[in-house]
Design an enzyme around this catalytic site. Structure first.
Site, short mmCIF file in Angstrom:
data_model
loop_
_atom_site.label_atom_id
_atom_site.label_comp_id
_atom_site.label_asym_id
_atom_site.label_seq_id
_atom_site.Cartn_x
_atom_site.Cartn_y
_atom_site.Cartn_z
N GLY A 18 1.10 -1.42 0.16
CA GLY A 18 0.31 0.04 -0.03
C GLY A 18 1.34 1.14 0.42
CD GLU A 19 2.33 5.51 -3.53
OE1 GLU A 19 3.05 6.10 -3.63
OE2 GLU A 19 1.82 4.60 -4.26
N GLY A 20 0.95 5.38 1.28
CA GLY A 20 0.75 6.27 2.83
C GLY A 20 0.73 7.32 2.49
CB THR A 21 0.83 10.34 3.97
OG1 THR A 21 -0.94 10.35 4.48
CG2 THR A 21 0.24 12.31 3.19
CE1 TYR A 22 5.68 8.19 7.43
CE2 TYR A 22 3.97 8.94 8.12
CZ TYR A 22 4.78 8.39 8.46
OH TYR A 22 4.70 8.09 9.35
N GLY A 23 5.04 7.56 2.18
CA GLY A 23 6.14 7.04 1.71
C GLY A 23 4.98 5.26 1.46
CB VAL A 25 3.73 -0.25 3.23
CG1 VAL A 25 3.93 -1.76 4.03
CG2 VAL A 25 3.14 0.73 4.23
CE LYS A 40 4.54 3.62 7.00
NZ LYS A 40 3.59 4.03 8.24
CG ASP A 133 -4.48 8.97 12.43
OD1 ASP A 133 -5.73 9.18 11.94
OD2 ASP A 133 -3.74 8.55 10.98
#
Ligand SMILES: Nc1ncnc2c1ncn2[C@@H]1O[C@H](COP(=O)(O)OP(=O)(O)OP(=O)(O)O)[C@@H](O)[C@H]1O
Ligand SMILES: [Mg+2]
Lengths: 428, 254
Positions: A18-23, A25, A40, A133
């Site tokens: 998957g892809e998050g806000t700052y990188g 995974v 990550k 969060d």
């Protein structure tokens, strides 16, 4: 461990998870332990601000937190100009469980998920860490069924220098009312509120309070629990973004959760209490009758969960509800009032301040300095001792000092008369 | 936070004097002595403080930066990690870790304007060098970034002892304790107690009963007090030639 990790080749890269806000995974195999891990990869800026603060925060806090219900940061290593964080691999997350229509959640299952969530939270709060969060997709589920708090990129240690926290934390549906009213000195209660929303979501199998804006979010909250009266939440009206809402009575909670037990409703209500000062703490919640009586929480290995981690997930659309009460007065942002002034400096649950490393109970907390506030913040404290003003004086006889100590100290201090003008430049 | 410090990585990583005093073989080969190392650390701790004043960051950031700086040299050599670059980078990293970020650009501006005497002209590092060093430092610190400081326990202890009038003196003593490696060796509240102990002597306060009730090991407190006084005695003002003599042993920038 650090040395080993730098030698490239410890991890064999697998598919992207998957892809998050700052990188990004990706799945990987740790050849050292033969464990499947999630790596990550933090994108770094173009040599502008180095390691991203969210990454730094996550690293800093996870290095201090070790708990079966908190994601394990196995390793960190630099790779090219990136920083890679190695986590234990997590098979699924709670959002996937909630959304999977093939899964039936018994009340024992729900109790188990809640217990694990609260255990992880209690550990965070014990170490003065606010997660900030919490939401189902940040509650990851391990292969053995253990639920673990993840995604600490927004987390903070209470009492960090910037004591006025931002209220732009949490996904809106999980945001506590004090945050929605702009509080900047909140405490661990914000995480408890979110946990309460997750509890409700586990029972309803859809997000409980789906506001389409901050104002609408408060409207949804008040529609469910009634507009709070001043007696219920005395600090409410002095919050920065407080606006008055039309009075709306609370429907019986039972009508919203027809299947829930009395104890389930009671603990839910205590987690979703308006006044953060009266909201239940994670530790208290774990000791609530709900967890003591039958049915016992399902053992994690036996919990139902989706067969595999789905590749891409999308959020359900936010639904606007016409049933919410309307705002009566315009937002009054000019009023800035500090919540919880002075007192209770040692309570993680009451304010955005932190305790000290001092292991003894304090007898008097009402001294001149507000706990958690450093004298330097007022600019009145010298950065360095001026020994010249004191060294000439005789050292008083003190039984805790023997005579040798005394003469040694005296000699030291007298010699310091010669010390010159160093400290002036150190004034702030 | 009582439970907090005792379970922290900082607590688990407290070091003994021997772990700190040793000079790495590569530095020894360049003729660097224990005394040189001490002088370099004091000099650059002051430099961090100076930079921080210009950047207007909080004292907590300064304290964390100095603690990082000192911790790094318990593991790494001055020869491989040029302290003139490590010092400002520690401030940069600490500012982020303590949630009051100083922009790299701004830090670099102050670095250019306030060199790390004595050979500031020779060592002009760029932003890029700071950011590269940041990654190396994170690794050198094994990614442990949380540091506890004596300031908060100091305030609480003074209140507890009814000695709040000593705050100015003792606060300044705590600041100066960062001229030593004490923060790597003792729990912060013990350092705070030692500063209160010195403060009591300086200001003629009798806190004997209070200290007795705490049941702390007074020998430890006294040893720390002596170490702080030794700093005032020998390192508060180091002659420029002596600083120069230490720095000249460092390799030139590659
Ligand atoms: N430990 C893990 N094991 C397996 N998959 C993971 C793990 N951590 C993250 N993922 C997957 O990678 C995705 C990206 O994770 P990341 O935490 O970077 O961002 P996010 O939570 O999706 O978004 P945001 O950055 O906005 O919080 C997640 O959605 C999840 O599917
Ligand atoms: Mg997430």
């Amino acid at each position: 461990m650090a040395e080993l990790s730098t030698t490239s080749g410890r991890y064999i890269k697998g598919v992207t998870l998957g892809e998050g806000t700052y990188g990004v995974v990706f799945k990987a195999l740790d050849t050292l332990t033969n464990r499947t891990v999630a790596v990550k990869k933090i994108r770094l800026g173009k040599y502008k601000e180095g390691v991203h603060v969210t990454a730094l925060r996550e690293i800093k806090l996870l290095k201090e937190l070790h708990d079966p219900n908190i994601i394990e940061l196995i390793d960190v290593y630099p790779h090219k100009r990136n920083l890679n964080l190695v986590f234990e691999f997590m098979e699924s997350d709670l959002e996937a469980v909630i959304k999977d229509r093939n899964i039936v959640l018994s009340s024992a299952d729900i109790k188990s998920y809640m217990q694990m969530t609260l255990k992880g939270l209690a550990q965070c709060h014990k170490k003065w860490v606010l997660h900030r969060d919490l939401k189902p997709n940040n509650l990851l589920i391990a292969t053995d069924g253990q639920l673990k708090l993840a995604d600490f990129g927004l987390a903070r240690i209470l009492g960090s220098p910037d004591r006025n926290f931002t209220h732009q934390v949490f996904a809106r549906w999980y945001r506590a009312p004090e945050l929605l009213f702009g509080s900047k000195q909140y405490g661990a209660g914000v995480d408890i509120w979110a946990a309460g929303c997750i509890f409700a979501e586990l029972m309803l199998r859809r997000p409980f309070l789906q506001g389409s804006s901050d104002i609408d979010q408060l409207g949804k909250i008040f529609a469910a629990f009634g507009t709070p009266r001043e007696s219920q939440w005395p600090d409410m009206t002095s919050l920065p973004d407080y606006v008055e809402y039309q009075y709306c009575p609370a429907p019986p909670l039972r009508s919203l959760f027809p299947m829930a037990s009395e104890d389930a409703l009671d603990i839910l209500l205590r987690m979703l209490t308006f006044d953060p000062k009266s909201r239940i703490t994670a530790q208290q919640a774990l000791e609530h009758r709900y967890f003591l009586i039958e049915p016992a929480p399902t053992r994690p290995v036996l919990l139902p969960r989706p067969p595999t981690r789905p590749e891409g997930k999308s959020k359900p659309a936010e639904v606007a509800s016409p049933a919410a009460p309307i705002v009566l007065s315009p937002p009054n942002k000019a009023r800035r009032v500090t919540l919880f002034p002075g007192g209770a400096g040692g309570d993680v649950h009451s304010s955005g301040r932190v305790d000290t490393g001092y292991p003894f109970p304090s007898r008097d907390a009402s001294g001149g300095t507000v706990p958690g506030e450093t004298p330097s913040d007022h600019g009145e404290i010298p950065m360095s001792v001026d020994m010249r003003t004191t060294a000439g004086q005789a050292i008083p006889p003190r039984p805790t000092l023997n005579s040798t100590d005394r003469s040694y100290l005296k000699r030291k201090l007298d010699m310091d008369l010669a010390v010159s003008h160093y400290q002036e430049e150190q004034q702030i | 936070m009582a439970a907090n410090f005792w379970t922290s990585s900082h607590c688990k990583k407290l070091l003994e004097q021997e772990d700190i005093a040793h000079v790495s073989p590569i530095d020894q080969n360049r003729g660097l002595t224990t005394e040189d190392a001490k002088i370099i650390k004091v000099h650059l701790s002051n430099y961090i403080r100076k930079l921080a004043q210009h950047a207007k960051v909080r004292q907590r950031v300064v304290a964390t930066a100095i603690a990082y700086f000192r911790r790094i040299y318990t593991r790494k050599s001055f020869s491989e990690y040029d302290p003139r670059l490590v010092a400002p980078t520690c401030l940069y990293l600490a500012s982020k870790a303590e949630e009051s970020t100083v922009q790299a650009k701004l830090l670099h501006y102050y670095m250019k304007n306030f060199g790390t005497a004595p050979d500031e002209k020779v060592f002009r590092y760029e932003i890029k060098d700071v950011l590269e060093m940041e990654m190396r430092l994170l690794e050198a610190l094994d990614y442990y970034l949380v540091i506890y400081h004596p300031y908060r326990p100091l305030v609480q202890l003074l209140q507890d002892a009814g000695l709040t009038e000593l705050i100015q003196t003792t606060w300044a003593l705590v600041n100066d304790s960062y001229g030593t490696d004490l923060i790597l060796m003792y729990p912060p509240y013990v350092i705070a107690l030692a500063c209160i102990y010195i403060g009591c002597i300086l200001k003629e306060k009798d806190a004997r009963t209070w200290f007795e009730e705490l049941r702390v090991d007074m020998n430890v407190i006294k040893n720390i007090a002596m170490e702080i006084l030794d700093f005032y005695d020998n390192y508060r003002q180091i002659p420029e030639e002596r600083v120069h003599a230490a720095f000249i042993k460092l390799p030139p920038r590659s």
